[in-house]
Design a protein around this motif. Structure first.
Motif, mmCIF file in Angstrom:
data_model
loop_
_atom_site.group_PDB
_atom_site.id
_atom_site.type_symbol
_atom_site.label_atom_id
_atom_site.label_comp_id
_atom_site.label_asym_id
_atom_site.label_seq_id
_atom_site.Cartn_x
_atom_site.Cartn_y
_atom_site.Cartn_z
ATOM 1 N N LEU A 218 0.816 -1.217 0.000
ATOM 2 C CA LEU A 218 0.000 0.000 0.000
ATOM 3 C C LEU A 218 0.847 1.263 0.000
ATOM 4 C CD1 LEU A 218 -2.594 -1.040 2.734
ATOM 5 C CD2 LEU A 218 -3.030 -0.920 0.290
ATOM 6 N N THR A 219 0.266 2.350 -0.492
ATOM 7 C CA THR A 219 0.944 3.647 -0.372
ATOM 8 C C THR A 219 0.861 4.047 1.103
ATOM 9 O OG1 THR A 219 -1.080 4.920 -0.650
ATOM 10 C CG2 THR A 219 0.123 4.349 -2.674
ATOM 11 N N PRO A 220 1.759 4.909 1.578
ATOM 12 C CA PRO A 220 1.690 5.321 2.982
ATOM 13 C C PRO A 220 0.312 5.869 3.378
ATOM 14 C CG PRO A 220 3.736 6.077 2.005
ATOM 15 C CD PRO A 220 2.928 5.469 0.891
ATOM 16 N N GLU A 221 -0.310 6.638 2.466
ATOM 17 C CA GLU A 221 -1.624 7.225 2.778
ATOM 18 C C GLU A 221 -2.688 6.138 2.953
ATOM 19 O OE1 GLU A 221 0.894 10.072 0.654
ATOM 20 O OE2 GLU A 221 0.223 8.058 0.103
ATOM 21 N N ASP A 222 -2.681 5.155 2.027
ATOM 22 C CA ASP A 222 -3.667 4.070 2.105
ATOM 23 C C ASP A 222 -3.442 3.215 3.342
ATOM 24 O OD1 ASP A 222 -4.960 4.846 -0.155
ATOM 25 O OD2 ASP A 222 -3.897 3.472 -1.505
ATOM 26 N N LEU A 223 -2.185 3.026 3.681
ATOM 27 C CA LEU A 223 -1.853 2.226 4.854
ATOM 28 C C LEU A 223 -2.369 2.898 6.126
ATOM 29 C CD1 LEU A 223 -0.350 -0.235 6.044
ATOM 30 C CD2 LEU A 223 1.671 1.209 6.230
ATOM 31 N N VAL A 224 -2.134 4.211 6.218
ATOM 32 C CA VAL A 224 -2.577 4.967 7.394
ATOM 33 C C VAL A 224 -4.102 4.925 7.483
ATOM 34 C CG1 VAL A 224 -2.747 7.301 8.378
ATOM 35 C CG2 VAL A 224 -0.547 6.441 7.561
ATOM 36 N N ARG A 225 -4.769 5.042 6.325
ATOM 37 C CA ARG A 225 -6.233 5.026 6.323
ATOM 38 C C ARG A 225 -6.772 3.670 6.794
ATOM 39 N NH1 ARG A 225 -6.953 7.442 1.618
ATOM 40 N NH2 ARG A 225 -7.522 5.635 0.375
ATOM 41 N N LEU A 226 -6.173 2.606 6.282
ATOM 42 C CA LEU A 226 -6.581 1.239 6.652
ATOM 43 C C LEU A 226 -6.363 0.997 8.152
ATOM 44 C CD1 LEU A 226 -7.428 -1.598 5.308
ATOM 45 C CD2 LEU A 226 -5.015 -2.161 5.463
ATOM 46 N N LEU A 227 -5.183 1.407 8.611
ATOM 47 C CA LEU A 227 -4.821 1.199 10.013
ATOM 48 C C LEU A 227 -5.725 2.010 10.940
ATOM 49 C CD1 LEU A 227 -2.812 -0.422 11.601
ATOM 50 C CD2 LEU A 227 -1.147 1.407 11.395
ATOM 51 N N ASN A 228 -6.002 3.264 10.562
ATOM 52 C CA ASN A 228 -6.853 4.107 11.399
ATOM 53 C C ASN A 228 -8.278 3.564 11.492
ATOM 54 O OD1 ASN A 228 -4.740 5.759 11.919
ATOM 55 N ND2 ASN A 228 -5.380 7.427 10.582
ATOM 56 N N GLU A 229 -8.762 3.048 10.365
ATOM 57 C CA GLU A 229 -10.119 2.486 10.349
ATOM 58 C C GLU A 229 -10.177 1.270 11.292
ATOM 59 O OE1 GLU A 229 -13.477 0.849 7.186
ATOM 60 O OE2 GLU A 229 -11.431 1.181 6.458
ATOM 61 N N TYR A 230 -9.173 0.427 11.205
ATOM 62 C CA TYR A 230 -9.098 -0.776 12.045
ATOM 63 C C TYR A 230 -8.939 -0.411 13.530
ATOM 64 C CZ TYR A 230 -6.523 -4.462 14.495
ATOM 65 O OH TYR A 230 -6.080 -5.348 15.436
ATOM 66 N N LEU A 231 -7.989 0.489 13.824
ATOM 67 C CA LEU A 231 -7.717 0.845 15.227
ATOM 68 C C LEU A 231 -8.912 1.551 15.874
ATOM 69 C CD1 LEU A 231 -3.985 2.012 15.013
ATOM 70 C CD2 LEU A 231 -4.830 -0.083 16.061
ATOM 71 N N THR A 232 -9.623 2.370 15.093
ATOM 72 C CA THR A 232 -10.804 3.060 15.618
ATOM 73 C C THR A 232 -11.872 2.045 16.016
ATOM 74 O OG1 THR A 232 -10.348 4.978 14.223
ATOM 75 C CG2 THR A 232 -12.590 4.805 15.102
ATOM 76 N N ALA A 233 -12.143 1.089 15.109
ATOM 77 C CA ALA A 233 -13.175 0.071 15.379
ATOM 78 C C ALA A 233 -12.811 -0.747 16.621
ATOM 79 C CB ALA A 233 -13.322 -0.845 14.166
ATOM 80 N N MET A 234 -11.536 -1.143 16.729
ATOM 81 C CA MET A 234 -11.105 -1.984 17.853
ATOM 82 C C MET A 234 -11.104 -1.205 19.177
ATOM 83 S SD MET A 234 -10.660 -4.919 16.519
ATOM 84 C CE MET A 234 -11.356 -5.043 14.897
#
Length: 281
Positions: A42-58
């Motif tokens: 992933l691009t850094p931006e996409d990675l951050v978006r994916l990670l933030n979505e996951y961490l927020t839900a958890m």
């Protein structure tokens, strides 16, 4: 911090000083499997978006059960139950958080796959016991956190999922506190790195009332485990094969078949104690 935790701190400002107390608590560690591989795609931006979505839900699930989000370590989450709020049922809260995390992850995996983004799996380790809790750090900056052997064991249990192909591993100490409410299967007795005495570990499966969902495969697995502990390799293999007839992708059963085959060829030195020594963290 959740509002409930902040209010507790405000009630007793003396808690906002360096120093710790010993308290019976439960710690939860979760980590993404193969995070490096995902991050390379992933691009850094996409990675951050994916990670933030996951961490927020958890994180929302940790807060749902009034847990304390201790910290994020990259893609890993560390949460504590039972402090600073007193929660007599801290072990059950942590386990229900983990079960909800797996449910939420399934929804996210489907969403990510539909969007053409990489989906990943997670491992969760939970342990309960006496930990030092309080403000650790320096006079200039300190964090409210937990430390001690029992915390380290929780972290080790998260990594142990890789060995067994499981998602949630809890220790015998947590199991003792939750066994009337939640359903587990005994996985093994392990000697983890840095600890001499073996610890019994369990896979957390769900609510006790839903036990029949796993009934047959778990009772067959228990039969295999009992034969394995007695050193009856062929009988153990036969029982674990029966598990695979009921649940064809059961990773722990596959692992035990391989382990029994290996022990038939290379018996353990000295008397067999049924304990597996973990060499990895």
């Amino acid at each position: 911090l959740t509002a409930s935790v902040i209010n507790e701190m405000l009630k007793d400002p003396s808690k906002l000083k360096l120093g710790g107390d010993k308290k019976d608590l439960t710690v939860l560690f979760s980590d993404i499997r193969g995070f490096t591989t995902i991050s390379e795609k992933l691009t850094p931006e996409d990675l951050v978006r994916l990670l933030n979505e996951y961490l927020t839900a958890m994180t929302n699930l940790v807060f749902k059960y009034d847990g304390l989000l201790d910290k994020y370590m990259g893609d890993a989450i560390m949460a504590v139950f039972g402090a600073p709020l007193d929660q007599p049922d801290h072990a059950v809260r942590a386990c229900r958080t983990a079960l909800d995390m797996m449910e939420e992850l399934k929804k996210l995996q489907k969403k990510w796959t539909d969007e053409g983004r990489p989906a990943f799996d997670i491992g969760i380790g939970i342990n309960s016991g006496d930990m030092v809790v309080g403000n650790m750090g320096s006079d200039m900056r300190f964090d409210y956190t937990v430390m001690g052997d029992m915390v380290n064991l929780g972290s080790r249990l998260e990594g142990i999922n890789k060995e067994y192909g499981t998602n949630i591993v809890i220790s015998e100490y947590t199991y003792a506190a939750i066994k009337d409410a939640l359903f587990c299967r005994e996985l093994d007795s392990v000697r983890v790195k840095g600890k001499k005495l073996p610890v019994k570990i369990y896979e957390l499966l769900g609510e006790k009332k839903d036990a029949e969902k796993w009934g047959t495969s778990v009772s067959l697995f228990e039969e295999g485990l009992s034969k394995y502990k007695q050193g009856l390799w062929d009988e153990a293999i036969a029982a674990f094969r029966k598990v695979l007839e009921v649940k064809k992708d059961d990773a722990p059963a596959k692992l035990y078949i391989d382990r029994c085959e290996e022990l038939k060829k290379n018996p353990s030195e000295g008397p067999w104690d049924g304990v597996f020594t973990m060499t990895r963290k």
